[in-house]
Every structure is written in structure tokens, then in C-alpha cells.
Design an enzyme around this catalytic site. Structure first.
Site, PDB file in Angstrom:
ATOM      1  N   TYR A  23       0.991  -1.289  -0.046  1.00  0.00           N
ATOM      2  CA  TYR A  23       0.154  -0.193   0.042  1.00  0.00           C
ATOM      3  C   TYR A  23       1.051   1.139  -0.123  1.00  0.00           C
ATOM      4  CZ  TYR A  23      -3.846  -3.145   1.192  1.00  0.00           C
ATOM      5  OH  TYR A  23      -4.609  -4.172   1.158  1.00  0.00           O
ATOM      6  N   ASN A  46     -14.060   1.368  -2.622  1.00  0.00           N
ATOM      7  CA  ASN A  46     -14.370   1.561  -3.914  1.00  0.00           C
ATOM      8  C   ASN A  46     -13.518   0.340  -4.754  1.00  0.00           C
ATOM      9  OD1 ASN A  46     -16.077   3.418  -4.026  1.00  0.00           O
ATOM     10  ND2 ASN A  46     -14.790   5.034  -4.675  1.00  0.00           N
ATOM     11  N   CYS A  53      -6.893  -5.193  -7.034  1.00  0.00           N
ATOM     12  CA  CYS A  53      -6.329  -4.927  -5.588  1.00  0.00           C
ATOM     13  C   CYS A  53      -5.880  -6.116  -4.884  1.00  0.00           C
ATOM     14  CB  CYS A  53      -7.643  -4.562  -4.625  1.00  0.00           C
ATOM     15  SG  CYS A  53      -9.078  -3.942  -5.694  1.00  0.00           S
ATOM     16  N   HIS A  54      -6.043  -7.341  -5.392  1.00  0.00           N
ATOM     17  CA  HIS A  54      -5.435  -8.556  -4.556  1.00  0.00           C
ATOM     18  C   HIS A  54      -3.825  -8.528  -4.805  1.00  0.00           C
ATOM     19  CE1 HIS A  54      -6.501  -9.808  -9.036  1.00  0.00           C
ATOM     20  NE2 HIS A  54      -5.044 -10.405  -8.941  1.00  0.00           N
ATOM     21  N   GLU A  81      -1.086 -16.499  -9.307  1.00  0.00           N
ATOM     22  CA  GLU A  81      -0.330 -15.563 -10.022  1.00  0.00           C
ATOM     23  C   GLU A  81       1.200 -16.207  -9.835  1.00  0.00           C
ATOM     24  OE1 GLU A  81      -1.476 -12.901 -11.876  1.00  0.00           O
ATOM     25  OE2 GLU A  81      -3.164 -13.934 -11.644  1.00  0.00           O
TER      26      GLU A  81
END
Length: 89
Positions: A23, A46, A53-54, A81
Site C-alpha cells: 500500500y 471503491n 486489488c489482490h 499468479e
DNA sequence: TAGTTGACCGGAA
DNA sequence: ATTCCGGCCAACT
């Protein structure tokens, strides 16, 4: 004029597959080095289908959270991933 | 408009 | 090493 929120979304969307940013890093890339908390709030409040966002995690190596299916789902996606969730310490 | 909240971060105990 | 405290910023009430 792109707002901070839009910039954050753009940065997160620009994260390459198989990589993760904290972040704090996203906040810096968005132009506000101290807005890590704001970034987290933006994600939580949002969520956008075009913003993975993961791929955004905490600086401690923790996943933080997920508004879509919980931390378990987030961890599952990251493993898919090819990202190691361990702090490698 | 003002106050509170939160998927955070870093330093101090 | 873990737990507590303060600071920062955008969104929500």
C-alpha cells in the site's frame, strides 16, 4: 485532472502479473508517500473490476484484506499468479 | 461542514 | 520478537 483515487487505481492496474506492491508503494507511485492508509480505504470502499486489488499487500508481508472473498481468496489468487506469500525471512 | 472510520506504516515500550 | 501508540489521507455518516 486525475484525482488521487484515480491515480491509485491506475497504478494498481499497472501492476504486472506475478508481482505485488505494498500500500505504501502504491501511495508513493500515486504521488502521496503518506497516503498508504488512504489507498487501503479507497480499495475497501471503491472496488473496481479493472483494478486487481489482490496484488496490493501490506509492508509487513501480510495480505491485509479483501472485499471480494476474504483473505483466503486473495491468498489463493496470489498463489495462482505465482507470488510467494512468505516474508522470505 | 465536521467528526469518525479503516484492507496502513513506523517508531517506541 | 511482539504489542502499543501516534500520524496521515480519502471515504463514509
Amino acid at each position: 485532472m486525475t484525482t488521487f483515487t484515480d491515480k491509485v487505481k491506475s497504478v494498481v492496474a499497472d501492476i504486472p502479473k506475478g508481482s505485488v506492491m505494498t500500500y505504501k508503494q502504491v501511495a508513493i507511485a500515486s504521488g502521496k508517500p503518506a497516503a498508504a492508509r488512504a489507498v487501503a480505504n479507497i480499495m475497501a470502499a471503491n472496488y473496481d473490476p479493472g483494478v486487481p486489488c489482490h496484488r496490493v499487500i501490506r509492508s509487513d508481508g501480510g495480505l491485509g484484506g479483501y472485499n471480494r472473498g476474504g483473505v483466503e481468496e486473495k491468498a489463493r489468487i496470489l498463489k495462482r499468479e505465482g507470488v510467494s506469500l512468505e516474508t522470505a525471512k
